[in-house]
Design a protein around this motif. Structure first.
Motif, mmCIF file in Angstrom:
data_model
loop_
_atom_site.group_PDB
_atom_site.id
_atom_site.type_symbol
_atom_site.label_atom_id
_atom_site.label_comp_id
_atom_site.label_asym_id
_atom_site.label_seq_id
_atom_site.Cartn_x
_atom_site.Cartn_y
_atom_site.Cartn_z
ATOM 1 N N UNK A 199 0.834 -1.201 0.000
ATOM 2 C CA UNK A 199 0.000 0.000 0.000
ATOM 3 C C UNK A 199 0.872 1.255 0.000
ATOM 4 N N UNK A 200 0.553 2.177 -0.886
ATOM 5 C CA UNK A 200 1.258 3.461 -0.945
ATOM 6 C C UNK A 200 0.615 4.396 0.076
ATOM 7 N N UNK A 201 1.266 4.602 1.214
ATOM 8 C CA UNK A 201 0.692 5.403 2.289
ATOM 9 C C UNK A 201 0.625 6.889 1.932
ATOM 10 N N UNK A 202 1.234 7.262 0.804
ATOM 11 C CA UNK A 202 1.078 8.641 0.352
ATOM 12 C C UNK A 202 -0.359 8.913 -0.070
ATOM 13 N N UNK A 203 -1.063 7.865 -0.528
ATOM 14 C CA UNK A 203 -2.473 8.012 -0.868
ATOM 15 C C UNK A 203 -3.308 8.293 0.382
ATOM 16 N N UNK A 204 -2.941 7.662 1.482
ATOM 17 C CA UNK A 204 -3.633 7.914 2.747
ATOM 18 C C UNK A 204 -3.410 9.356 3.182
ATOM 19 N N UNK A 205 -2.164 9.813 3.083
ATOM 20 C CA UNK A 205 -1.860 11.200 3.441
ATOM 21 C C UNK A 205 -2.596 12.175 2.531
ATOM 22 N N UNK A 206 -2.712 11.817 1.249
ATOM 23 C CA UNK A 206 -3.446 12.680 0.313
ATOM 24 C C UNK A 206 -4.915 12.764 0.701
ATOM 25 N N UNK A 207 -5.481 11.650 1.161
ATOM 26 C CA UNK A 207 -6.868 11.666 1.612
ATOM 27 C C UNK A 207 -7.075 12.601 2.781
ATOM 28 N N UNK A 208 -6.142 12.586 3.737
ATOM 29 C CA UNK A 208 -6.240 13.497 4.881
ATOM 30 C C UNK A 208 -6.052 14.946 4.431
ATOM 31 N N UNK A 209 -5.163 15.156 3.457
ATOM 32 C CA UNK A 209 -4.947 16.518 2.948
ATOM 33 C C UNK A 209 -6.198 17.080 2.285
ATOM 34 N N UNK A 218 -10.460 5.055 5.233
ATOM 35 C CA UNK A 218 -10.503 3.598 5.355
ATOM 36 C C UNK A 218 -11.389 2.977 4.282
ATOM 37 N N UNK A 219 -12.579 3.567 4.098
ATOM 38 C CA UNK A 219 -13.562 2.964 3.187
ATOM 39 C C UNK A 219 -13.225 3.188 1.719
ATOM 40 N N UNK A 220 -12.675 4.343 1.365
ATOM 41 C CA UNK A 220 -12.490 4.680 -0.046
ATOM 42 C C UNK A 220 -11.064 4.495 -0.547
ATOM 43 N N UNK A 221 -10.097 4.377 0.360
ATOM 44 C CA UNK A 221 -8.710 4.246 -0.089
ATOM 45 C C UNK A 221 -8.118 2.912 0.349
ATOM 46 N N UNK A 222 -8.119 2.670 1.661
ATOM 47 C CA UNK A 222 -7.407 1.500 2.176
ATOM 48 C C UNK A 222 -8.110 0.198 1.807
ATOM 49 N N UNK A 223 -9.410 0.096 2.108
ATOM 50 C CA UNK A 223 -10.131 -1.161 1.868
ATOM 51 C C UNK A 223 -10.120 -1.565 0.394
ATOM 52 N N UNK A 224 -10.413 -0.672 -0.570
ATOM 53 C CA UNK A 224 -10.347 -1.106 -1.974
ATOM 54 C C UNK A 224 -8.967 -1.592 -2.400
ATOM 55 N N UNK A 225 -7.908 -0.992 -1.874
ATOM 56 C CA UNK A 225 -6.565 -1.376 -2.283
ATOM 57 C C UNK A 225 -6.109 -2.695 -1.665
ATOM 58 N N UNK A 226 -6.618 -3.018 -0.495
ATOM 59 C CA UNK A 226 -6.205 -4.266 0.162
ATOM 60 C C UNK A 226 -7.273 -5.343 0.048
ATOM 61 N N UNK A 227 -8.251 -5.150 -0.823
ATOM 62 C CA UNK A 227 -9.339 -6.113 -0.971
ATOM 63 C C UNK A 227 -8.849 -7.519 -1.321
#
Length: 306
Positions: A199-209, A218-227
């Motif tokens: 998982x590219x955690x920069x996407x998580x940081x972008x979501x918070x930004x 969690x629902x729109x970034x992390x879960x789809x990528x780790x499905x």
């Protein structure tokens, strides 16, 4: 031109033939060790039971009839086999609950490990795999010692004044669920970690930004990528949980049977091998149907990456 095309075709055919020859030992081993025994069980399910176990080589569909139905010994009236249906329902219910609990605890565990520095992750993975060093039978007895009436859990609760008398936890569905969740939790954590590690955690940081909440990230970034990891972990937990034998036998006390215990009972004390074989094939069909349904629907919602 035709000669070159023929040479290319011949080379391709030779390559395919060589691949099949190289795969032949593995395919033969799979056929003998997996397909062969399953075929024997399927054949036994269409035979008549012997008087002392074993089978009579007479074609019969009585075993399949007795999987979900029963015939009265006096007037031949047909009714639902309540015992078989209730055991099958308990098995599916506990297997699904085990999968959900393993996912609830395994997801944050895998995320925690994946978010650690790379040189620390191996230590956490090492700790996760430690339970695999111990036989499942020993782990089941360890859970039994924790939740029995004089066990650690009841003793601590009584010392704290939370309860005045021991709570009956052993020999219940709760005990079976607790034991299976404990035993199968690593099987959920490892596939989830394998997906989260990429998982590219920069996407998580972008979501918070972009002012997304934790739940939205969690629902729109992390879960789809780790499905894919969720699917793999759910399958790895659901299948052994559904067919579990040791844990229900020890923690259920022989009263709360699951489908694996029922199958063993037919091959042992019941001396009805065809019925045991029919129940075994029924279990295989249920597992395959559940896997196909889960993977198919997960693939639709996840863009076909399952």
């Amino acid at each position: 031109m035709s000669t070159a095309a023929e040479a290319a075709t011949a080379a391709k055919a030779k390559d395919i033939r060589d691949r099949w020859l190289l795969s032949a030992p593995a395919l033969l081993l799979i056929a003998l060790a997996s397909v062969g025994p399953l075929l024997i069980v399927l054949i036994y399910s269409f035979l008549a039971p012997g008087p002392y176990g074993d089978v009579k080589w007479e074609f019969s569909t009585e075993a399949w009839f007795n999987v979900f139905l029963s015939r009265d010994i006096f007037d031949d009236t047909i009714s639902i086999a309540d015992a078989h249906v209730s055991i099958l329902w308990r098995s599916i219910k506990l297997a699904v609950a085990t999968t959900i609990i393993s996912l609830i605890f395994g997801f944050p565990t895998a995320y925690f490990i994946a978010s650690r520095p790379s040189h620390i992750r191996s230590v956490w993975l090492f700790l996760i795999t430690i339970p695999f060093w111990t036989n499942m039978l020993i782990r089941a007895f360890a859970i039994q010692e924790v939740i029995r009436n004089e066990g650690l859990a009841n003793t601590v609760l009584m010392k704290l004044g939370v309860i005045s008398a021991p709570i009956q936890m052993l020999y219940t569905d709760f005990a079976i669920l607790l034991g299976m969740a404990y035993v199968h939790l690593p099987l959920m954590v490892l596939p989830l970690y394998a997906s989260m590690e990429k998982l590219d955690f920069r996407l998580v940081e972008a979501g918070y930004d972009l002012y997304a909440t934790r739940f939205q990230v969690l629902r729109r970034i992390i879960v789809p990528l780790v499905k894919p990891g969720i699917i793999a972990g759910s399958i790895l937990v659901f299948i052994p949980a559904l067919s579990s034998y040791v844990i229900p036998r020890i923690l259920g006390g022989g009263k709360n049977l699951m489908i694996g215990n029922l199958i063993e009972l037919q091959f042992g004390q019941g001396r009805n091998w065809p019925l045991g074989a029919a129940l075994s094939i029924t279990l295989v069909i249920i597992v395959l149907a559940a896997m196909l349904y889960y993977v198919k629907n997960a693939g639709k919602t996840g863009g076909g990456h399952a």
